[in-house]
Design an enzyme around this catalytic site. Structure first.
Site, PDB file in Angstrom:
ATOM      1  N   ARG A  64       0.816  -1.219   0.000  1.00 18.77           N
ATOM      2  CA  ARG A  64       0.000   0.000   0.000  1.00 18.77           C
ATOM      3  C   ARG A  64       0.847   1.264   0.000  1.00 18.77           C
ATOM      4  O   ARG A  64       0.373   2.328  -0.418  1.00 18.77           O
ATOM      5  CB  ARG A  64      -0.999  -0.038   1.149  1.00 18.77           C
ATOM      6  CG  ARG A  64      -2.112  -1.052   0.914  1.00 18.77           C
ATOM      7  CD  ARG A  64      -3.146  -1.007   2.014  1.00 18.77           C
ATOM      8  NE  ARG A  64      -2.653  -1.537   3.256  1.00 18.77           N
ATOM      9  CZ  ARG A  64      -2.798  -2.799   3.658  1.00 18.77           C
ATOM     10  NH1 ARG A  64      -3.434  -3.662   2.885  1.00 18.77           N
ATOM     11  NH2 ARG A  64      -2.326  -3.200   4.817  1.00 18.77           N
ATOM     12  N   GLU A 101       1.405  -5.208  13.626  1.00 19.48           N
ATOM     13  CA  GLU A 101       0.209  -5.299  14.475  1.00 19.48           C
ATOM     14  C   GLU A 101      -0.340  -6.724  14.450  1.00 19.48           C
ATOM     15  O   GLU A 101      -0.814  -7.238  15.437  1.00 19.48           O
ATOM     16  CB  GLU A 101      -0.849  -4.291  14.017  1.00 19.48           C
ATOM     17  CG  GLU A 101      -1.971  -4.108  15.030  1.00 19.48           C
ATOM     18  CD  GLU A 101      -3.080  -3.191  14.544  1.00 19.48           C
ATOM     19  OE1 GLU A 101      -3.093  -2.826  13.363  1.00 19.48           O
ATOM     20  OE2 GLU A 101      -3.954  -2.879  15.370  1.00 19.48           O
TER      21      GLU A 101
HETATM   22  P1  AMP Z   1       2.737  -1.677  11.925  1.00 22.37           P
HETATM   23  O1  AMP Z   1       4.036  -2.311  11.535  1.00 22.37           O
HETATM   24  O2  AMP Z   1       2.086  -2.365  13.086  1.00 22.37           O
HETATM   25  O3  AMP Z   1       2.876  -0.198  12.139  1.00 22.37           O
HETATM   26  O4  AMP Z   1       1.734  -1.937  10.708  1.00 22.37           O
HETATM   27  C1  AMP Z   1       1.751  -1.101   9.604  1.00 22.37           C
HETATM   28  C2  AMP Z   1       1.539  -1.841   8.314  1.00 22.37           C
HETATM   29  O5  AMP Z   1       0.489  -2.800   8.412  1.00 22.37           O
HETATM   30  C3  AMP Z   1       1.146  -0.887   7.222  1.00 22.37           C
HETATM   31  O6  AMP Z   1       1.775  -1.316   6.015  1.00 22.37           O
HETATM   32  C4  AMP Z   1      -0.355  -0.990   7.128  1.00 22.37           C
HETATM   33  O7  AMP Z   1      -0.766  -1.015   5.789  1.00 22.37           O
HETATM   34  C5  AMP Z   1      -0.709  -2.319   7.808  1.00 22.37           C
HETATM   35  N1  AMP Z   1      -1.695  -2.165   8.895  1.00 22.37           N
HETATM   36  C6  AMP Z   1      -1.493  -2.445  10.212  1.00 22.37           C
HETATM   37  N2  AMP Z   1      -2.583  -2.239  10.940  1.00 22.37           N
HETATM   38  C7  AMP Z   1      -3.522  -1.782  10.083  1.00 22.37           C
HETATM   39  C8  AMP Z   1      -4.886  -1.361  10.246  1.00 22.37           C
HETATM   40  N3  AMP Z   1      -5.503  -1.368  11.426  1.00 22.37           N
HETATM   41  N4  AMP Z   1      -5.548  -0.945   9.137  1.00 22.37           N
HETATM   42  C9  AMP Z   1      -4.922  -0.930   7.924  1.00 22.37           C
HETATM   43  N5  AMP Z   1      -3.665  -1.322   7.709  1.00 22.37           N
HETATM   44  C10 AMP Z   1      -2.945  -1.746   8.777  1.00 22.37           C
END
Ligand code: AMP
Length: 177
Positions: A64, A101
């Site tokens: 994305r 996440e």
């Molecule tokens: P993080 O590494 O936990 O900050 O996760 C970020 C990545 O996971 C990004 O590339 C986002 O596209 C995707 N992502 C994580 N959580 C979400 C969420 N609640 N909604 C949409 N995309 C998410």
């Protein structure tokens, strides 16, 4: 940046509960990308943040981050560099694994994609826990560019993703959930 415009973009981002796993409130930005006005607002807001910074490369995180990253690179007259999942980049790479996440992942970048003369923005659509971007930041930092900025379209405040970065790192996000 016009906050009212960005609030209107935020309001059309679709929330999908329990995707891709139970407990996650997934922010579906495709509803904002497909809206011509919202896409223009996000494009201008991102570019306005970095116009005078001498940016030479925008690094987009698969998948994305490719959308906004390529838009931002075009707006700034910079080049675009993909950070990809393992095995996708054809030339010599360096890589890093991280937790996000939901689940764990690895990212790779071409070894020759960034040089010591570059001023870099790393872009992704959303900041959640920060694991993905921190891995990207450390990977790009190991290539010794002049400067690294970090940009997101949006962030999830409750997860405090900004806190995983050293305080001197300049991080921007267009709107917050
Ligand atoms: P993080 O590494 O936990 O900050 O996760 C970020 C990545 O996971 C990004 O590339 C986002 O596209 C995707 N992502 C994580 N959580 C979400 C969420 N609640 N909604 C949409 N995309 C998410």
């Amino acid at each position: 940046m016009n906050n009212k415009d960005l609030e209107s973009v935020k309001s059309i981002v679709r929330n999908i509960p329990d995707f891709p796993v139970p407990g996650i409130q997934f922010k579906d930005l495709t509803t904002a990308f497909k809206d011509p006005e919202a896409l223009q607002i996000m494009t201008k807001a991102m570019a306005d943040l970095y116009r005078d910074k001498g940016v030479t490369r925008v690094v987009g995180i698969e998948a994305r981050g490719f959308i906004g990253g390529a838009i931002l690179a075009t707006q700034l007259g910079a080049g675009f560099v993909p950070l990809r999942k393992p095995g996708k980049l054809p030339a010599e790479v360096i890589q890093k694994s991280y937790t996000k996440e939901y689940g764990t992942d690895t990212i790779e970048i071409h070894k020759d994609a960034i040089t010591a003369d570059d001023v870099v923005i790393i872009h992704d659509d959303l900041l959640a826990t920060g694991g993905t971007m921190l891995a990207a930041y450390e990977l790009v930092k190991s290539m010794n560019p002049k400067k690294i900025y970090i940009n997101f379209l949006c962030d999830l405040a409750d997860l405090h993703g900004r806190d995983v970065f050293p305080p001197e790192v300049e991080i921007t996000s267009l709107f917050t959930f």
